[in-house]
Design an enzyme around this catalytic site. Sequence first.
Site, PDB file in Angstrom:
ATOM      1  N   GLY A 153       1.006  -1.090  -0.230  1.00 50.21           N
ATOM      2  CA  GLY A 153      -0.008  -0.041   0.012  1.00 50.21           C
ATOM      3  C   GLY A 153       0.777   1.169   0.131  1.00 50.21           C
ATOM      4  N   ASN A 154       0.242   2.457   0.277  1.00 51.38           N
ATOM      5  CA  ASN A 154       1.059   3.728   0.635  1.00 51.38           C
ATOM      6  C   ASN A 154       0.142   4.545   1.411  1.00 51.38           C
ATOM      7  OD1 ASN A 154      -0.938   5.577  -1.111  1.00 51.38           O
ATOM      8  ND2 ASN A 154      -0.844   3.898  -2.512  1.00 51.38           N
ATOM      9  N   TRP A 155       0.886   5.594   1.684  1.00 51.68           N
ATOM     10  CA  TRP A 155       0.582   6.534   2.869  1.00 51.68           C
ATOM     11  C   TRP A 155      -0.582   7.245   2.550  1.00 51.68           C
ATOM     12  CZ3 TRP A 155       2.249   5.291   7.269  1.00 51.68           C
ATOM     13  CH2 TRP A 155       3.529   4.329   7.321  1.00 51.68           C
ATOM     14  N   SER A 156      -1.207   7.409   1.268  1.00 54.58           N
ATOM     15  CA  SER A 156      -2.320   8.376   0.929  1.00 54.58           C
ATOM     16  C   SER A 156      -3.621   8.388   2.043  1.00 54.58           C
ATOM     17  CB  SER A 156      -2.675   8.288  -0.317  1.00 54.58           C
ATOM     18  OG  SER A 156      -3.871   9.106  -0.669  1.00 54.58           O
TER      19      SER A 156
END
Length: 411
Positions: free
Chosen positions: A214-217
Amino acid sequence: MARVILGVGAGIAAYKACELLRLLKEAGHRVRVVPTPDALRFVGEPTWAALSGEPVAADVWTDVADVPHVRLGQSADLVLVAPATADVLARAAAGLAADLLTATLLTARCPVMYAPAMHTEMWEHPATQHNVATLRTRGALVVEPATGRLTGADSGKGRLPEPAELFALAESVLSSRMDAAGSAAASFAAMAGRRVVVSAGGTREELDPVRFLGNWSTGRQGYAFARSAAARGAEVTVVAANVELPDPAGVKVIRVVSARDMHAAMLDEARTADAVVMTAAVADFRPAARSGQKIKKDGPGPRVPGPIALTENPDILADLAARRAAHGPAGQVLVGFAAETDLDLTAAQAKLARKGCDLLVVNQVGGGLGFGAGDNEAVVLDAGGGQTPIPRRSKDALASVVWDLVAARLG
Ligand code: CTP
């Protein structure tokens, strides 16, 4: 510092306007409170005078020598009515001017923003909906009410949105007014009744039932776009990937997890959209295989012995642009985002061309900006090579400036 008129209608939510007033004052604005005469039954004149540090009048017969019924509206940078009751909306739509607030609304040439609050039945009544539509076509912003507990035992749509949310929108209107090339009212009116689709958040690509890439958004920037478009009277759909924020009022939210889910939802929703904004952080790759069972470090069952093999995800923005080129809708405005750790505008212009979108909002991540932060700054590139810098500001304010650019393209 801006000159703000805070109009207060006669609704119980008037008490929340005290907090809104405090936020506006703390931001350094000069605020004159103009309650309707009946609003003073809910919160009295001394409260408004003490919190604003300015005189308070509700009728047109106080300080007549100063001609306040004309002067207040003429000299304001923003008129914000919170709560806007069904009665205030009706009188504003009809152009009545018997008290100081409605007279001010007739003389104001600055942006006007209404935050309605009332019982659900009153909000849904065709008369109120007609008045809201009228005000929006004239270029006023009418914020969608929130859904939840109302006065008494009722609950439903009609709550005044939280003061912090209204404050963020007010700030975005003020900064958009300063940056917009044309008039704010024309820009707001250009969005009324338009269908817009916004993607938000960050996709998750599953490795097994408990793990993902995933990512930090967080979705904050996408939700700011949705809120801002809804206040301009647009019909807004958000395709939200793993966003944990409360749903923006008056916005349809479709929840997705992975890039492929988002691809399907976005292509479907964008079919009839006037504008599409891709703020989501979409994973370019996903694990080539998803294990049906939890991957164990050792022991029986699936293991990951070495590097994780990846396979490429569809490029949603590029596919939206390709579909538009092949099948329309003609005139649809496509906006991409590029969150970069290095602000290389030449590379960003090439990305815009590669994706085939009309505008690319390029922002640098890190240093307190970008993912999860309250503020953002960006440069908006357009397909013709134009650049619009947006200096650091709240995500709501940034969204408002980008909507102005979109509105100019919608004509
Ligand atoms: N995007 C998309 N589908 C993808 C990847 C990105 O629609 N599979 C969208 C993003 O939502 C964003 C824009 O494309 O609006 C640019 O995303 P970015 O990650 O910067 O672009 P990439 O093509 O992935 O380029 P990079 O190699 O820099 O990651």
